[in-house]
Design an enzyme around this catalytic site. Sequence first.
Site, PDB file in Angstrom:
ATOM      1  N   GLU A 150       8.844   1.708  11.806  1.00 33.11           N
ATOM      2  CA  GLU A 150       9.698   2.641  11.438  1.00 33.11           C
ATOM      3  C   GLU A 150       9.517   3.980  10.951  1.00 33.11           C
ATOM      4  O   GLU A 150       8.918   4.616  10.619  1.00 33.11           O
ATOM      5  CB  GLU A 150      10.813   1.943  10.143  1.00 33.11           C
ATOM      6  CG  GLU A 150      12.615   2.409  10.211  1.00 33.11           C
ATOM      7  CD  GLU A 150      12.395   3.897   9.809  1.00 33.11           C
ATOM      8  OE1 GLU A 150      12.577   4.886  10.051  1.00 33.11           O
ATOM      9  OE2 GLU A 150      12.468   4.702   8.884  1.00 33.11           O
ATOM     10  N   GLU A 158      10.860  15.911  15.722  1.00 28.05           N
ATOM     11  CA  GLU A 158      10.303  15.557  14.281  1.00 28.05           C
ATOM     12  C   GLU A 158       9.645  16.737  13.207  1.00 28.05           C
ATOM     13  O   GLU A 158       9.126  16.740  13.433  1.00 28.05           O
ATOM     14  CB  GLU A 158      10.067  14.572  13.899  1.00 28.05           C
ATOM     15  CG  GLU A 158      10.760  14.072  12.909  1.00 28.05           C
ATOM     16  CD  GLU A 158       9.960  12.330  12.136  1.00 28.05           C
ATOM     17  OE1 GLU A 158       9.564  12.335  12.451  1.00 28.05           O
ATOM     18  OE2 GLU A 158      11.437  12.182  11.783  1.00 28.05           O
ATOM     19  N   CYS A 181      13.668  10.290   7.803  1.00 28.14           N
ATOM     20  CA  CYS A 181      13.489   9.534   8.976  1.00 28.14           C
ATOM     21  C   CYS A 181      15.024   9.303   9.205  1.00 28.14           C
ATOM     22  O   CYS A 181      14.775   9.969  10.855  1.00 28.14           O
ATOM     23  CB  CYS A 181      13.126   7.853   8.747  1.00 28.14           C
ATOM     24  SG  CYS A 181      13.494   6.835   7.742  1.00 28.14           S
ATOM     25  N   LYS A 234       0.990  -1.313   0.057  1.00 27.59           N
ATOM     26  CA  LYS A 234       0.135   0.130   0.199  1.00 27.59           C
ATOM     27  C   LYS A 234       1.315   1.043  -0.176  1.00 27.59           C
ATOM     28  O   LYS A 234       1.441   1.086   1.263  1.00 27.59           O
ATOM     29  CB  LYS A 234      -0.233   0.174   0.837  1.00 27.59           C
ATOM     30  CG  LYS A 234      -1.969   0.645   1.084  1.00 27.59           C
ATOM     31  CD  LYS A 234      -1.977   2.568   0.514  1.00 27.59           C
ATOM     32  CE  LYS A 234      -1.427   3.065   1.989  1.00 27.59           C
ATOM     33  NZ  LYS A 234      -2.257   4.873   1.473  1.00 27.59           N
ATOM     34  N   GLY A 256       6.678   5.495   8.315  1.00 28.30           N
ATOM     35  CA  GLY A 256       6.087   6.887   8.375  1.00 28.30           C
ATOM     36  C   GLY A 256       5.595   7.158  10.204  1.00 28.30           C
ATOM     37  O   GLY A 256       6.448   7.235  10.979  1.00 28.30           O
ATOM     38  N   SER A 257       4.253   7.445  10.622  1.00 27.39           N
ATOM     39  CA  SER A 257       4.907   8.886  11.412  1.00 27.39           C
ATOM     40  C   SER A 257       4.079   7.798  12.680  1.00 27.39           C
ATOM     41  O   SER A 257       3.532   6.503  12.875  1.00 27.39           O
ATOM     42  CB  SER A 257       3.665   9.872  11.519  1.00 27.39           C
ATOM     43  OG  SER A 257       2.327   9.034  11.475  1.00 27.39           O
ATOM     44  N   GLY A 294       2.185   4.717  13.461  1.00 24.42           N
ATOM     45  CA  GLY A 294       2.700   3.486  13.386  1.00 24.42           C
ATOM     46  C   GLY A 294       1.615   2.803  14.149  1.00 24.42           C
ATOM     47  O   GLY A 294       1.484   1.792  14.797  1.00 24.42           O
TER      48      GLY A 294
HETATM   49  P1  NAD Z   1       1.433   8.690   7.902  1.00 23.92           P
HETATM   50  O1  NAD Z   1       2.378   8.001   9.179  1.00 23.92           O
HETATM   51  O2  NAD Z   1       0.265   8.820   8.272  1.00 23.92           O
HETATM   52  O3  NAD Z   1       1.706   7.748   6.618  1.00 23.92           O
HETATM   53  C1  NAD Z   1       2.356   6.509   5.843  1.00 23.92           C
HETATM   54  C2  NAD Z   1       1.873   5.432   5.265  1.00 23.92           C
HETATM   55  O4  NAD Z   1       1.439   5.188   6.350  1.00 23.92           O
HETATM   56  C3  NAD Z   1       1.138   6.264   4.325  1.00 23.92           C
HETATM   57  O5  NAD Z   1       0.617   5.184   3.571  1.00 23.92           O
HETATM   58  C4  NAD Z   1      -0.085   5.896   4.953  1.00 23.92           C
HETATM   59  O6  NAD Z   1      -1.522   6.011   3.549  1.00 23.92           O
HETATM   60  C5  NAD Z   1      -0.871   5.454   5.587  1.00 23.92           C
HETATM   61  N1  NAD Z   1      -1.159   5.416   6.870  1.00 23.92           N
HETATM   62  C6  NAD Z   1      -2.203   6.649   6.822  1.00 23.92           C
HETATM   63  N2  NAD Z   1      -2.773   6.355   7.984  1.00 23.92           N
HETATM   64  C7  NAD Z   1      -3.014   5.463   7.542  1.00 23.92           C
HETATM   65  C8  NAD Z   1      -3.740   3.663   8.955  1.00 23.92           C
HETATM   66  N3  NAD Z   1      -4.835   4.105  10.139  1.00 23.92           N
HETATM   67  N4  NAD Z   1      -3.713   2.790   8.498  1.00 23.92           N
HETATM   68  C9  NAD Z   1      -3.025   2.042   8.204  1.00 23.92           C
HETATM   69  N5  NAD Z   1      -2.279   3.334   6.767  1.00 23.92           N
HETATM   70  C10 NAD Z   1      -2.537   4.277   6.913  1.00 23.92           C
HETATM   71  O7  NAD Z   1       2.178  10.067   7.124  1.00 23.92           O
HETATM   72  P2  NAD Z   1       2.311  11.118   6.596  1.00 23.92           P
HETATM   73  O8  NAD Z   1       0.950  11.722   7.129  1.00 23.92           O
HETATM   74  O9  NAD Z   1       2.054  10.767   4.899  1.00 23.92           O
HETATM   75  O10 NAD Z   1       3.149  12.105   7.309  1.00 23.92           O
HETATM   76  C11 NAD Z   1       2.839  12.866   8.445  1.00 23.92           C
HETATM   77  C12 NAD Z   1       4.781  12.944   9.349  1.00 23.92           C
HETATM   78  O11 NAD Z   1       4.949  11.915   9.398  1.00 23.92           O
HETATM   79  C13 NAD Z   1       5.382  13.280   8.398  1.00 23.92           C
HETATM   80  O12 NAD Z   1       4.965  15.254   9.531  1.00 23.92           O
HETATM   81  C14 NAD Z   1       6.964  13.327   9.453  1.00 23.92           C
HETATM   82  O13 NAD Z   1       7.061  13.723  10.919  1.00 23.92           O
HETATM   83  C15 NAD Z   1       6.337  11.333   9.319  1.00 23.92           C
HETATM   84  N6  NAD Z   1       6.489  10.919   8.575  1.00 23.92           N
HETATM   85  C16 NAD Z   1       7.745  10.345   8.459  1.00 23.92           C
HETATM   86  C17 NAD Z   1       8.633   9.163   7.531  1.00 23.92           C
HETATM   87  C18 NAD Z   1       9.254   8.186   7.786  1.00 23.92           C
HETATM   88  O14 NAD Z   1       9.792   7.901   6.880  1.00 23.92           O
HETATM   89  N7  NAD Z   1       9.694   7.746   9.444  1.00 23.92           N
HETATM   90  C19 NAD Z   1       7.886   9.152   6.813  1.00 23.92           C
HETATM   91  C20 NAD Z   1       6.866   9.663   6.169  1.00 23.92           C
HETATM   92  C21 NAD Z   1       5.927  10.833   7.181  1.00 23.92           C
END
Ligand code: NAD
Length: 484
Positions: free
Chosen positions: A255, A386, A289, A180, A233-234, A238
């Site tokens: 991560e 962050e 990250c 996804k 992701g966030s 997570g």
């Molecule tokens: P996010 O964590 O919401 O999104 C990352 C992934 O998770 C995307 O594919 C998203 O569609 C999916 N996702 C979102 N909500 C979900 C849910 N309820 N269940 C399962 N999957 C879901 O991140 P974001 O909203 O794109 O960015 C927000 C913040 O996250 C950024 O400002 C940054 O601080 C952080 N971030 C960190 C990384 C990293 O590499 N660690 C990457 C992207 C964003």
Amino acid sequence: MSLPDLPFNPSHCLINGAWRAPVSGQTVALIDPSDGTELAQIARGQSADIDAAVRAAQSALDGEWGRKTAVERGRILTRIGQLVLENVDLLADLEARDVGKPLTQARADAVALSRYMEFYGGAADKIHGETIPYLDGYTVYTLREPHGVTGHIVPWNYPMQIIGRSVGAALTMGNAAVLKPAEEACLTALMFAEIARQAGLPNGALNVVPGLGAEAGAALSGHKDVQHISFTGSVATGALVQQAAGANVVPVTLELGGKSPQLVFEDANLEEALPFLVNAGIQNAGQTCSASSRILVQRSRYDEVVAAMSERYNALSVGPALEDHALGPLISTRQKDLVTSFLEQGSDLQIAAKGQIIETAPDAGVYVAPHLLLCPDPNHPLAQREIFGPVQVIIPFEDEAEALKIANSTEYGLVASIWTENGARQMRLAKALKSGQVFINNYGAGGGVELPFGGVGKSGHGREKGFEALYGFSTLKTVAAKHG
Ligand code: NAD
């Protein structure tokens, strides 16, 4: 700006080896952050599509993919890596437009994706169980087995690298995958799946369902037939993913980013350190990250480091990704708003230097100039949280003990680096730093697909990359045979 011709329809999902529209027929606009134009409509996959993808993955495990030997899986991965290399220009172009990543950085990610496939392709037949000496009359051994259907939830900042390290390792161990990608950037995920299909990966071994996090992402992380979830992701998302997987008692790899420090001591070789001090903060406009967003400098060299970093910052240009400036745009206006609000919170900090947005940058692009800020207080919100944008703080310290205390003071622990010629100090700090990776007189070691990667604390848990990932993407069975 319009896309080059693609060998797939970007508004489709790949399920069981076939490109098809999502069940709802709905799509979401994909925006080019360099100029605000629409790049494509992508599928808004939902639970029906995730369900079909999970079923396809399970049937691949029950069929052709599940019967492949380790050597055969390795050959397929290696072939995918070669095809990725043949498509590097297209992949880099797509990533640059989609993520807003400067072309040189996007190209490096495409090359890294091929390296992951080559590395894991070569590793496929080198992972094995053990025999265990036991009671008289027994032979005991262990078998490494795949989990089954694995879910991969990928963010927008490094789609290719993250797909390489998670999908690559999962397929190597004989799992099937449902991917996804992020709704903000998913073209290279789709292109990668098409490449894998062309390289001979059996139908259903890799399925891709783009869509919104709260819909497709949530459906995947809570699916009862998924046996492992890998998420980048966030922290907030997570935690949701872990909860959803926990309800099915499924392991997760998380991560979640960091606030990674570089510690510069008075005996540091500043000439060597400088490019790392700056680049590790501004690469991908700080949306990394493992970005180094805190620079800790021993007081005796503080002014010198500030001056040298400022000189570099003053030369940084920000502009459209395809023009290949040092920094491109941020991913979205939402991300820009977030970074801007951090800069407002840091308005009490002195700006040591700022890069420049080029005059011809389109108004509808999402540009933020990189900021280098002097931060005397290590507990300031900008030194603790962050930001995920091009903002670095420089914090002074008196001695090793204080440097360590500051370095370990955030809730994260992903990467740290130490700049000193003192060998004993290197060893002491490498042990004491709360961090998944520690680099000595470098930062990131070139990205290294071979190097296990992951965090402690709120940076997450589980390890990706290297051989270590292969243990995470498999489970161990113990067989004890009594034969007298
Ligand atoms: P996010 O964590 O919401 O999104 C990352 C992934 O998770 C995307 O594919 C998203 O569609 C999916 N996702 C979102 N909500 C979900 C849910 N309820 N269940 C399962 N999957 C879901 O991140 P974001 O909203 O794109 O960015 C927000 C913040 O996250 C950024 O400002 C940054 O601080 C952080 N971030 C960190 C990384 C990293 O590499 N660690 C990457 C992207 C964003």
